[in-house]
Structures are given as C-alpha cells and as structure tokens.
Design a protein around this motif. Sequence first.
Motif, PDB file in Angstrom:
ATOM      1  N   PRO A  13       0.160   9.684  14.927  1.00  0.00           N
ATOM      2  CA  PRO A  13      -0.687   8.878  14.034  1.00  0.00           C
ATOM      3  C   PRO A  13      -1.062   7.516  14.614  1.00  0.00           C
ATOM      4  O   PRO A  13      -2.183   7.043  14.390  1.00  0.00           O
ATOM      5  CB  PRO A  13       0.178   8.706  12.776  1.00  0.00           C
ATOM      6  CG  PRO A  13       1.104   9.858  12.788  1.00  0.00           C
ATOM      7  CD  PRO A  13       1.366  10.137  14.236  1.00  0.00           C
ATOM      8  N   SER A  55       0.841  -1.202   0.000  1.00  0.00           N
ATOM      9  CA  SER A  55       0.000   0.000   0.000  1.00  0.00           C
ATOM     10  C   SER A  55       0.878   1.254   0.000  1.00  0.00           C
ATOM     11  O   SER A  55       2.039   1.218   0.411  1.00  0.00           O
ATOM     12  CB  SER A  55      -0.900  -0.003   1.241  1.00  0.00           C
ATOM     13  OG  SER A  55      -0.105   0.183   2.389  1.00  0.00           O
ATOM     14  N   PRO A  56       0.324   2.369  -0.454  1.00  0.00           N
ATOM     15  CA  PRO A  56       1.085   3.620  -0.439  1.00  0.00           C
ATOM     16  C   PRO A  56       1.520   4.023   0.984  1.00  0.00           C
ATOM     17  O   PRO A  56       2.604   4.572   1.169  1.00  0.00           O
ATOM     18  CB  PRO A  56       0.116   4.654  -1.019  1.00  0.00           C
ATOM     19  CG  PRO A  56      -0.867   3.864  -1.814  1.00  0.00           C
ATOM     20  CD  PRO A  56      -0.963   2.527  -1.140  1.00  0.00           C
ATOM     21  N   GLU A  57       0.670   3.704   1.968  1.00  0.00           N
ATOM     22  CA  GLU A  57       1.030   4.020   3.349  1.00  0.00           C
ATOM     23  C   GLU A  57       2.239   3.215   3.797  1.00  0.00           C
ATOM     24  O   GLU A  57       3.131   3.714   4.468  1.00  0.00           O
ATOM     25  CB  GLU A  57      -0.150   3.758   4.303  1.00  0.00           C
ATOM     26  CG  GLU A  57      -1.337   4.654   4.100  1.00  0.00           C
ATOM     27  CD  GLU A  57      -2.272   4.166   2.991  1.00  0.00           C
ATOM     28  OE1 GLU A  57      -2.134   3.000   2.546  1.00  0.00           O
ATOM     29  OE2 GLU A  57      -3.113   4.952   2.549  1.00  0.00           O
ATOM     30  N   TYR A  58       2.261   1.943   3.393  1.00  0.00           N
ATOM     31  CA  TYR A  58       3.395   1.081   3.742  1.00  0.00           C
ATOM     32  C   TYR A  58       4.672   1.598   3.093  1.00  0.00           C
ATOM     33  O   TYR A  58       5.724   1.668   3.732  1.00  0.00           O
ATOM     34  CB  TYR A  58       3.118  -0.358   3.302  1.00  0.00           C
ATOM     35  CG  TYR A  58       4.304  -1.276   3.505  1.00  0.00           C
ATOM     36  CD1 TYR A  58       4.558  -1.820   4.752  1.00  0.00           C
ATOM     37  CD2 TYR A  58       5.169  -1.564   2.454  1.00  0.00           C
ATOM     38  CE1 TYR A  58       5.653  -2.644   4.960  1.00  0.00           C
ATOM     39  CE2 TYR A  58       6.266  -2.376   2.647  1.00  0.00           C
ATOM     40  CZ  TYR A  58       6.510  -2.917   3.890  1.00  0.00           C
ATOM     41  OH  TYR A  58       7.586  -3.723   4.096  1.00  0.00           O
ATOM     42  N   ARG A 106       6.931  12.018  15.026  1.00  0.00           N
ATOM     43  CA  ARG A 106       6.239  11.924  13.739  1.00  0.00           C
ATOM     44  C   ARG A 106       5.289  10.732  13.722  1.00  0.00           C
ATOM     45  O   ARG A 106       4.235  10.790  13.099  1.00  0.00           O
ATOM     46  CB  ARG A 106       7.258  11.801  12.619  1.00  0.00           C
ATOM     47  CG  ARG A 106       6.640  11.755  11.243  1.00  0.00           C
ATOM     48  CD  ARG A 106       7.648  11.596  10.131  1.00  0.00           C
ATOM     49  NE  ARG A 106       8.688  12.583  10.222  1.00  0.00           N
ATOM     50  CZ  ARG A 106       9.928  12.410   9.778  1.00  0.00           C
ATOM     51  NH1 ARG A 106      10.272  11.271   9.204  1.00  0.00           N
ATOM     52  NH2 ARG A 106      10.830  13.350   9.897  1.00  0.00           N
ATOM     53  N   TYR A 107       5.650   9.641  14.389  1.00  0.00           N
ATOM     54  CA  TYR A 107       4.843   8.427  14.321  1.00  0.00           C
ATOM     55  C   TYR A 107       3.994   8.167  15.549  1.00  0.00           C
ATOM     56  O   TYR A 107       3.056   7.388  15.479  1.00  0.00           O
ATOM     57  CB  TYR A 107       5.738   7.217  14.034  1.00  0.00           C
ATOM     58  CG  TYR A 107       6.252   7.278  12.631  1.00  0.00           C
ATOM     59  CD1 TYR A 107       5.419   6.981  11.570  1.00  0.00           C
ATOM     60  CD2 TYR A 107       7.542   7.694  12.367  1.00  0.00           C
ATOM     61  CE1 TYR A 107       5.866   7.080  10.266  1.00  0.00           C
ATOM     62  CE2 TYR A 107       7.998   7.800  11.068  1.00  0.00           C
ATOM     63  CZ  TYR A 107       7.164   7.494  10.025  1.00  0.00           C
ATOM     64  OH  TYR A 107       7.602   7.595   8.743  1.00  0.00           O
ATOM     65  N   ALA A 140       5.302   4.665   2.131  1.00  0.00           N
ATOM     66  CA  ALA A 140       5.679   5.934   2.764  1.00  0.00           C
ATOM     67  C   ALA A 140       6.353   5.689   4.109  1.00  0.00           C
ATOM     68  O   ALA A 140       7.354   6.338   4.437  1.00  0.00           O
ATOM     69  CB  ALA A 140       4.451   6.826   2.932  1.00  0.00           C
ATOM     70  N   ALA A 141       5.825   4.748   4.878  1.00  0.00           N
ATOM     71  CA  ALA A 141       6.422   4.429   6.178  1.00  0.00           C
ATOM     72  C   ALA A 141       7.806   3.818   5.994  1.00  0.00           C
ATOM     73  O   ALA A 141       8.742   4.144   6.738  1.00  0.00           O
ATOM     74  CB  ALA A 141       5.513   3.483   6.956  1.00  0.00           C
ATOM     75  N   LYS A 173       9.853   4.317   3.491  1.00  0.00           N
ATOM     76  CA  LYS A 173      10.748   5.396   3.062  1.00  0.00           C
ATOM     77  C   LYS A 173      11.131   6.270   4.252  1.00  0.00           C
ATOM     78  O   LYS A 173      12.297   6.641   4.416  1.00  0.00           O
ATOM     79  CB  LYS A 173      10.101   6.249   1.985  1.00  0.00           C
ATOM     80  CG  LYS A 173      11.009   7.364   1.492  1.00  0.00           C
ATOM     81  CD  LYS A 173      10.287   8.296   0.549  1.00  0.00           C
ATOM     82  CE  LYS A 173      11.153   9.415   0.053  1.00  0.00           C
ATOM     83  NZ  LYS A 173      11.914  10.141   1.026  1.00  0.00           N
ATOM     84  N   LEU A 229      -4.787   6.264  15.202  1.00  0.00           N
ATOM     85  CA  LEU A 229      -5.256   4.996  14.643  1.00  0.00           C
ATOM     86  C   LEU A 229      -5.960   4.165  15.708  1.00  0.00           C
ATOM     87  O   LEU A 229      -7.035   3.607  15.458  1.00  0.00           O
ATOM     88  CB  LEU A 229      -4.071   4.213  14.056  1.00  0.00           C
ATOM     89  CG  LEU A 229      -4.389   2.817  13.527  1.00  0.00           C
ATOM     90  CD1 LEU A 229      -5.236   2.913  12.264  1.00  0.00           C
ATOM     91  CD2 LEU A 229      -3.110   2.074  13.255  1.00  0.00           C
TER      92      LEU A 229
END
Length: 189
Positions: A111, A5-8, A107-108, A10-11, A13, A115
């Motif tokens: 979120p 997924s794009p979220e995966y 940063r994490y 991004a995480a 990276k 979640l």
Amino acid sequence: MTQPSPEYLAAAKANLDAFFGVAGKVFEGVEKLAALNLQVVRATLAEAQENMTKVSGTTEPPQWFALQAGFTGPFAEKSLSYGRQVFDIASATQAEVTQLAQTHYERYNDPVQALVEEAAKHSPAGSEAAIAAWKSAIAATTTLYETLQKTGQQAVQVAGSNFDAVTATASKALQSNSGQAPVAAGAKR
C-alpha cells in the motif's frame, strides 16, 4: 478537535495487533523456558536426593569415588540436552517473531508503494525529485529489511551448526570417557 480518519484508526489497530502478536510469541517462548527450567530443577533435586542416599550408604573411599565418577556422565549428557532444548525454544520463538514481522511488513509495503505511485501520477510539475526520493527510501527500506532477515536466518543457522558441533564433540568425549576402565584407588592415569 479533529476526528482521526478511519484509515488512521485501522492502521493504529493493525499496529497494536502486530505488537501484541509479537509480545504473545515472546511470552510463549518465556513460558516454555520457565517450564523447562522448572522441570530441570525438579529432576535435579530428585537425582541429588537419590545420589546422596547412594553416597551415604558407601563405607569405603573407592566406592565413594566410583559413585562420584558415575554421576558425571549423566550430568554432562543432561546438560547437553538442556542446552539443545533452550536453543530449540529460542530459535522457534525467533522464527515465529520473524514470520509475524514479515507478514506485517508485507501488509504495509505494497500500500505504501501504491500511495507513492498514485502521488506521482497526481503530483505537480517539478516534484519528480521528491517522488524519486520517496521511491528510493522505500527501496532502501525493502533492501534493509531483506538484508536483516537474511542475516538473522544465517545467524540462527550458524549458531545451530556451532551448537551441533559442540554437542557432537562433547558427546564423543563423554562416550570415550565412559568407555575407559575405572581408575583403581591410588593408581595414576
């Protein structure tokens, strides 16, 4: 085969960026230490050559001993200066790595908490214990992170104050020794 997924992505990276940021700061610290060591070796070799030239020009034993005694004070002062510079490089590198880790954590953390809160809103009845366990785990992680950060800062402060105390004591000893009259040949202290 499923696509990540794009979220995966991004995480992943962001994690790689954080890793290379920390590695870069550590490498900069190692570079500074290497440059300092090269500078010290270069200066030490030049001083050794100069001192050997002076010593080889002496003809009397008292002159030789006086020269040898004169080498001790500057060497000790330079050793203290070197120790201070190594400590400064290490503590600056530690502070930069800590700042990067804190930025990555902050940063994490938000979120993940969001979640869990969102999952709590949409969770089926009877899952309150699981949500409470997640919240407890996040709170424990936050507490651990804050404790480790404070402990690290305190350790650096204690090491710095201990180093300052040792340096001050050694400097006083050097000053008191350099203020004493040279010992005559054959005389006892």
